[in-house]
Design a protein around this motif. Sequence first.
Motif, PDB file in Angstrom:
ATOM      1  N   ASN A   1      33.672  33.954  40.407  1.00 57.18           N
ATOM      2  CA  ASN A   1      33.574  34.548  39.131  1.00 57.18           C
ATOM      3  C   ASN A   1      32.151  35.461  39.167  1.00 57.18           C
ATOM      4  O   ASN A   1      32.061  36.317  38.307  1.00 57.18           O
ATOM      5  N   SER A   3      31.278  37.668  40.953  1.00 59.61           N
ATOM      6  CA  SER A   3      31.970  39.205  41.258  1.00 59.61           C
ATOM      7  C   SER A   3      31.713  39.989  39.780  1.00 59.61           C
ATOM      8  O   SER A   3      31.565  41.026  40.190  1.00 59.61           O
ATOM      9  N   ILE A   4      32.323  39.367  38.893  1.00 57.73           N
ATOM     10  CA  ILE A   4      32.164  40.083  37.656  1.00 57.73           C
ATOM     11  C   ILE A   4      30.550  40.686  37.216  1.00 57.73           C
ATOM     12  O   ILE A   4      30.285  41.260  36.391  1.00 57.73           O
ATOM     13  N   TYR A   5      29.645  39.819  37.898  1.00 58.13           N
ATOM     14  CA  TYR A   5      28.262  40.418  37.777  1.00 58.13           C
ATOM     15  C   TYR A   5      27.828  41.478  38.741  1.00 58.13           C
ATOM     16  O   TYR A   5      26.634  41.612  38.715  1.00 58.13           O
ATOM     17  N   LYS A   6      28.481  42.015  39.386  1.00 59.04           N
ATOM     18  CA  LYS A   6      28.155  42.893  40.620  1.00 59.04           C
ATOM     19  C   LYS A   6      27.628  43.959  40.202  1.00 59.04           C
ATOM     20  O   LYS A   6      26.879  44.764  40.630  1.00 59.04           O
ATOM     21  N   ASN A   7      28.043  44.510  38.989  1.00 58.97           N
ATOM     22  CA  ASN A   7      27.567  45.883  38.206  1.00 58.97           C
ATOM     23  C   ASN A   7      26.701  45.448  37.221  1.00 58.97           C
ATOM     24  O   ASN A   7      26.359  46.495  36.483  1.00 58.97           O
ATOM     25  N   GLY A  48      33.663  44.945  35.714  1.00 57.25           N
ATOM     26  CA  GLY A  48      32.616  43.840  35.669  1.00 57.25           C
ATOM     27  C   GLY A  48      31.601  43.910  34.505  1.00 57.25           C
ATOM     28  O   GLY A  48      31.744  44.912  33.587  1.00 57.25           O
TER      29      GLY A  48
END
Length: 168
Positions: A1, A3-7, A48
């Motif tokens: 999960n 990866s939803i914070y990558k941006n 994201g």
Amino acid sequence: NMSIYKNTSRHDAMLPVNDIVPHRLNDIAYPPNEKEIDDLEILIEKDGLIDPLEIDERDKKTIWSGHRRYRTLIQRFNVSEIPVIYVSVPEFDNDIDELTWLVSRNVKREEEFIDKYKYLKYIFTLHKKTYGNELDNDGKEYQCRLKNVSLDMYQKAEKVEYSGRADL
């Protein structure tokens, strides 16, 4: 999960979801809406999470902006931590000023007109109950602008509501 914070833009901390508390007045300004969560889920899946939650820097737990993001991340993404940015929050001695500041932190938020109208009606009534008089036109205009509604449009909606016409 994660990866939803990558941006996600700059943030001060990753807080456990159990350490974060929705603002006590938020549901007055922004009643929970399942469709908003559905829409935000789609955006977060695609791009994201862009903006971290805004949390009171004093208590390190109260949300000032991001309640919808918070609910979406918990309900739809089952996250255990959420990126936050700490904001300096003034001291308030009444709910009117506190609600006004809360709404000012969320001016980009999309809302249905009826929800904006109900909130404005609430804040105007709260002012009269608290101070014993109507909020002046400048104050009403300011509150309306925070909700992206003209005072004229609010007053027209009020006339419709009190006209007693069932067909509207």
